[in-house]
Design a protein around this motif. Structure first.
Motif: not given
Length: 183
Positions: A108-117, A162-169
């Motif tokens: 989700v954070p990669v596809v929609a960067p506004r959802t990062r957090g 926490l493991l991957l999504g934040r870093r990938m985004s």
């Protein structure tokens, strides 16, 4: 006034100096074509995840219709899973629900960067999983709404984020710096 605040911005920062006074370390992001490719791949994986999620959760199960029941009390299903004599069944139920949420937290954070957090990912995951569970409980024979599934799916999304999504985004989508430039 600190030394960093008194120094003009045009002066280069010494390499050995640590970030202080709100300065952020420089982040390297992917070039635009690679960012577009990464976003497209994440979108394809997200669609595949949606198909798998739909097949796993919205597939009718008439044989278990008499065994299913709606659970609106957090923890009730978890206790029932853990009270089963076979640990394998509990691991399958709990672990499976957690694993279903992990791709959401990663993609989700990669596809929609506004959802990062963390809060945004958790809120979006909880809403989507509530919709899936509601559809499952209302529309599918042999399936029921279970609030514990929503909780476990959302926990899985948190783990994935926490493991991957934040870093990938952060690698794919840079945030704008103080002066509007991408960092």
């Amino acid at each position: 006034m600190t030394r960093a605040a008194s120094r003009p911005r045009s002066w280069p920062r010494p390499r050995a100096a640590k970030a202080r006074d709100g300065d952020r370390p420089e982040r390297h992001t992917l070039a635009l074509p690679l960012r577009l490719l990464a976003t497209a791949c994440a979108f394809v994986f997200m669609v595949a995840f949606a198909v798998v999620l739909a097949r796993l959760t919205l597939h009718p199960s008439p044989a278990s219709e008499s065994l299913t029941h709606t659970n609106l009390h957090p923890g009730r299903s978890l206790r029932a899973y853990l009270d089963q004599p076979a640990l394998r069944d509990a691991v399958k139920q709990i672990g499976g629900n957690i694993l279903l949420g992990v791709p959401f937290g990663v993609l989700v954070p990669v596809v929609a960067p506004r959802t990062r957090g963390v809060l945004r990912v958790l809120l979006l995951t909880a809403v989507v999983m509530l919709l899936v569970e509601s559809a499952q409980g209302v529309l599918v024979a042999g399936r029921a709404f279970d609030v514990d599934d929503v909780i476990l799916n959302t926990a899985g999304a948190l783990i994935g984020y926490l493991l991957l999504g934040r870093r990938m985004s952060r690698t794919v989508h840079a945030r704008g710096g103080r002066d509007g430039k991408r960092t």
